[in-house]
Scaffold this motif. Structure first.
Motif, PDB file in Angstrom:
ATOM      1  N   UNK A  39       0.689  -1.462   0.253  1.00 14.27           N
ATOM      2  CA  UNK A  39       0.299  -0.183   0.001  1.00 14.27           C
ATOM      3  C   UNK A  39       0.719   1.476  -0.364  1.00 14.27           C
ATOM      4  N   UNK A  40       0.838   1.920  -1.152  1.00 16.31           N
ATOM      5  CA  UNK A  40       1.674   2.748  -1.275  1.00 16.31           C
ATOM      6  C   UNK A  40       1.177   4.432  -1.118  1.00 16.31           C
ATOM      7  N   UNK A  41       1.210   5.590  -0.743  1.00 10.15           N
ATOM      8  CA  UNK A  41       1.610   6.993  -0.599  1.00 10.15           C
ATOM      9  C   UNK A  41       1.795   7.798  -1.368  1.00 10.15           C
ATOM     10  N   UNK A  42       1.573   8.805  -2.350  1.00  6.23           N
ATOM     11  CA  UNK A  42       3.051   9.646  -2.139  1.00  6.23           C
ATOM     12  C   UNK A  42       2.147  11.298  -2.606  1.00  6.23           C
ATOM     13  N   UNK A  43       2.554  11.861  -2.006  1.00  7.94           N
ATOM     14  CA  UNK A  43       2.336  13.181  -2.193  1.00  7.94           C
ATOM     15  C   UNK A  43       3.393  14.411  -2.677  1.00  7.94           C
ATOM     16  N   UNK A  44       3.358  15.413  -3.965  1.00  6.20           N
ATOM     17  CA  UNK A  44       4.272  15.943  -3.857  1.00  6.20           C
ATOM     18  C   UNK A  44       3.632  17.269  -4.486  1.00  6.20           C
ATOM     19  N   UNK A  45       3.989  18.025  -5.036  1.00 10.37           N
ATOM     20  CA  UNK A  45       3.776  19.380  -4.745  1.00 10.37           C
ATOM     21  C   UNK A  45       2.829  19.368  -6.754  1.00 10.37           C
ATOM     22  N   UNK A  46       2.391  18.129  -7.018  1.00 13.27           N
ATOM     23  CA  UNK A  46       1.221  18.413  -8.010  1.00 13.27           C
ATOM     24  C   UNK A  46      -0.262  17.798  -7.808  1.00 13.27           C
ATOM     25  N   UNK A  47       0.223  17.255  -6.909  1.00 16.15           N
ATOM     26  CA  UNK A  47      -1.374  16.559  -5.985  1.00 16.15           C
ATOM     27  C   UNK A  47      -0.629  15.058  -4.987  1.00 16.15           C
ATOM     28  N   UNK A  48      -1.700  14.545  -4.934  1.00 15.47           N
ATOM     29  CA  UNK A  48      -1.493  13.219  -4.278  1.00 15.47           C
ATOM     30  C   UNK A  48      -1.783  11.422  -4.836  1.00 15.47           C
ATOM     31  N   UNK A  49      -1.398  10.916  -4.877  1.00 16.08           N
ATOM     32  CA  UNK A  49      -2.004   9.746  -5.308  1.00 16.08           C
ATOM     33  C   UNK A  49      -1.488   8.480  -4.408  1.00 16.08           C
ATOM     34  N   UNK A  50      -2.800   7.408  -4.228  1.00 14.64           N
ATOM     35  CA  UNK A  50      -2.478   6.031  -3.419  1.00 14.64           C
ATOM     36  C   UNK A  50      -2.740   5.598  -4.075  1.00 14.64           C
ATOM     37  N   UNK A 291       8.317 -16.515  10.650  1.00 13.57           N
ATOM     38  CA  UNK A 291       9.454 -17.196   9.855  1.00 13.57           C
ATOM     39  C   UNK A 291       8.986 -16.531   7.926  1.00 13.57           C
ATOM     40  N   UNK A 292       8.061 -16.123   7.307  1.00 11.17           N
ATOM     41  CA  UNK A 292       7.829 -16.500   6.356  1.00 11.17           C
ATOM     42  C   UNK A 292       7.360 -15.269   5.827  1.00 11.17           C
ATOM     43  N   UNK A 293       6.980 -14.624   6.814  1.00  9.21           N
ATOM     44  CA  UNK A 293       5.798 -13.133   6.633  1.00  9.21           C
ATOM     45  C   UNK A 293       5.970 -12.164   7.705  1.00  9.21           C
ATOM     46  N   UNK A 294       7.039 -10.722   6.634  1.00  9.12           N
ATOM     47  CA  UNK A 294       7.543  -9.912   7.148  1.00  9.12           C
ATOM     48  C   UNK A 294       5.952  -7.946   7.041  1.00  9.12           C
ATOM     49  N   UNK A 295       6.098  -7.458   7.623  1.00 12.23           N
ATOM     50  CA  UNK A 295       6.038  -6.224   7.636  1.00 12.23           C
ATOM     51  C   UNK A 295       7.040  -4.994   7.184  1.00 12.23           C
ATOM     52  N   UNK A 296       6.956  -4.144   6.485  1.00 12.55           N
ATOM     53  CA  UNK A 296       7.590  -3.516   6.216  1.00 12.55           C
ATOM     54  C   UNK A 296       6.405  -2.141   6.139  1.00 12.55           C
ATOM     55  N   UNK A 297       7.171  -0.969   6.810  1.00 14.15           N
ATOM     56  CA  UNK A 297       7.044  -0.071   7.005  1.00 14.15           C
ATOM     57  C   UNK A 297       7.452   1.325   6.546  1.00 14.15           C
ATOM     58  N   UNK A 298       7.310   2.111   6.179  1.00 13.90           N
ATOM     59  CA  UNK A 298       7.999   3.343   5.693  1.00 13.90           C
ATOM     60  C   UNK A 298       7.812   4.305   5.635  1.00 13.90           C
ATOM     61  N   UNK A 299       8.653   5.637   5.821  1.00 15.32           N
ATOM     62  CA  UNK A 299       8.315   7.329   5.461  1.00 15.32           C
ATOM     63  C   UNK A 299       9.652   7.886   5.510  1.00 15.32           C
ATOM     64  N   UNK A 300       9.587   8.694   3.775  1.00 13.70           N
ATOM     65  CA  UNK A 300      10.434   9.039   3.138  1.00 13.70           C
ATOM     66  C   UNK A 300       9.994  10.838   2.628  1.00 13.70           C
ATOM     67  N   UNK A 301      11.143  11.479   2.578  1.00 15.26           N
ATOM     68  CA  UNK A 301      10.925  12.701   2.437  1.00 15.26           C
ATOM     69  C   UNK A 301      11.764  13.128   1.234  1.00 15.26           C
ATOM     70  N   UNK A 313       6.249  10.589   0.897  1.00 16.15           N
ATOM     71  CA  UNK A 313       6.088   9.218   0.480  1.00 16.15           C
ATOM     72  C   UNK A 313       5.508   8.089   1.764  1.00 16.15           C
ATOM     73  N   UNK A 314       4.425   7.336   1.952  1.00 13.99           N
ATOM     74  CA  UNK A 314       4.106   6.222   2.950  1.00 13.99           C
ATOM     75  C   UNK A 314       4.140   4.672   2.211  1.00 13.99           C
ATOM     76  N   UNK A 315       4.836   3.852   2.797  1.00 12.29           N
ATOM     77  CA  UNK A 315       4.305   2.750   2.066  1.00 12.29           C
ATOM     78  C   UNK A 315       4.060   1.363   2.993  1.00 12.29           C
ATOM     79  N   UNK A 316       3.479   0.421   3.056  1.00 13.95           N
ATOM     80  CA  UNK A 316       3.196  -0.743   4.471  1.00 13.95           C
ATOM     81  C   UNK A 316       3.127  -1.974   3.135  1.00 13.95           C
ATOM     82  N   UNK A 317       3.945  -2.672   3.273  1.00  8.90           N
ATOM     83  CA  UNK A 317       4.722  -3.965   2.213  1.00  8.90           C
ATOM     84  C   UNK A 317       4.122  -5.218   3.216  1.00  8.90           C
ATOM     85  N   UNK A 318       3.798  -6.225   2.310  1.00 10.86           N
ATOM     86  CA  UNK A 318       4.380  -7.295   3.125  1.00 10.86           C
ATOM     87  C   UNK A 318       4.445  -7.743   2.132  1.00 10.86           C
ATOM     88  N   UNK A 319       5.801  -8.678   2.552  1.00 14.20           N
ATOM     89  CA  UNK A 319       6.457  -9.572   1.984  1.00 14.20           C
ATOM     90  C   UNK A 319       5.961 -11.205   2.605  1.00 14.20           C
TER      91      UNK A 319
END
Length: 322
Positions: A39-50, A291-301, A313-319
């Motif tokens: 699940x990914x969300x991005x926000x910049x000068x032109x707007x945002x998207x998910x 042992x088989x499933x990891x959840x990754x959360x991230x915030x980036x600027x 940017x914000x992301x939640x990843x299931x691996x």
């Protein structure tokens, strides 16, 4: 890419299944792979998207016949022109005494950050496409207690079309080399060089890739620096990463990175763009569900300067690995 990731916090959470949890079909064949959703969300000068997508799926077939081993990787990636791709297919002959020869389609030596999400300490990459991907060729590698060296003769460092010399191509044969030193417990130093020979009045594509990492206890520190040049641009890149295990199931990572591009083509003069920079701040947390499933959360600027502006940017990843 970095194939020396040790089983530290991030390695244990994301790589142990791929390295040791293979599904054994018979004594000569094992299967491993992963599913990557986000699940990914991005926000910049032109707007945002998910968005919510299956980003990648991979199945790897590992063959072993005494001194000869082979690997075939089938890969799906969202948005690629050929979404289902033969990512890798190569054979390796172990000559003994730490020496081996590999031939086929395989991953580049270059880069601290791995090509697959199963080896990353976070969701996103630090910068763009100066780090090569997969290509065809032959390598000879030697490893010992002090480290390793390698030489690859390739169709191209940056392309995987299989053509070594063709008048229709902009670039001919490529070469990669690496030297890796492990002088003390926890320390790794990597120096790599890659070049694609150019045709038709273009300049060679060249990359110098240096990275070093230090692992002590549950902590990993890493630094990388790249110098890339071609006909159109000169690029300097660096990253600094800190990662630490938090409890038995978590890993926290902080990373800063920078990519500066100096354009050399007159096409950019009309807009006044001669230099471009992306400075990125990233924090991430990996939680091992089992042992088989990891959840990754991230915030980036990312500070893209006056040309592109800021990107959040914000992301939640299931691996899921198997």
């Amino acid at each position: 890419m970095n194939k020396l990731l040790s089983l530290t916090a991030a390695g244990v959470l994301l790589s142990s299944s791929a390295l040791y949890g293979q599904i054994e079909i018979n004594e000569n064949l094992s299967v491993t792979g992963f599913l990557d959703m986000s699940l990914y969300h991005a926000d910049d000068d032109s707007g945002d998207s998910t968005s919510f997508d299956l980003d990648q799926m991979e199945i790897d077939f590992l063959y072993s016949f005494n001194e000869i081993t082979a690997e075939v990787d089938l890969d799906y990636q969202r948005g690629e022109t050929n979404e289902i791709d033969l990512e890798q297919a190569f054979i390796t002959y172990d000559l003994g005494e730490g020496t081996s020869i590999t031939a086929g389609k395989f991953l580049s030596y270059m880069g601290w950050e791995t090509a697959e999400p199963t080896g990353l300490y976070q969701y996103s990459y630090a910068y763009g496409t100066t780090i090569p991907g997969y290509h065809n060729g032959v390598t000879i590698d030697f490893s010992d207690d002090w480290g390793s060296i390698g030489l690859a003769v390739l169709d191209s460092v940056y392309d995987d079309d299989g053509s070594i010399n063709s008048d229709a191509d902009d670039y001919d044969m490529g070469i990669e080399t690496k030297v890796v030193f492990t002088p003390a417990d926890g320390w790794t130093f990597f120096l790599g060089y890659g070049i694609d020979s150019a045709n038709a009045g273009l300049e060679d594509r060249e990359l110098i890739n240096f990275w070093t990492s230090y692992e002590f206890g549950a902590t990993t520190l890493a630094f990388e620096y790249n110098i890339y040049s071609d006909t159109f641009s000169d690029i300097d890149q660096w990253l600094l990463m800190y990662s630490v295990a938090t409890g038995d199931k978590g890993t926290f990572t902080a990373r800063i990175s920078d990519s500066v591009t100096e354009y050399t083509m007159l096409d950019y003069s009309a807009s006044g763009l001669w230099e471009d920079e992306d400075f990125k701040y990233t924090v991430a947390y990996i939680h091992a569900v089992n042992d088989n499933l990891a959840i990754v959360t991230e915030a980036s600027l990312t500070d893209g300067g006056s040309y592109r502006g800021d990107l959040t940017e914000f992301a939640v990843e299931a691996l899921f690995t198997f």
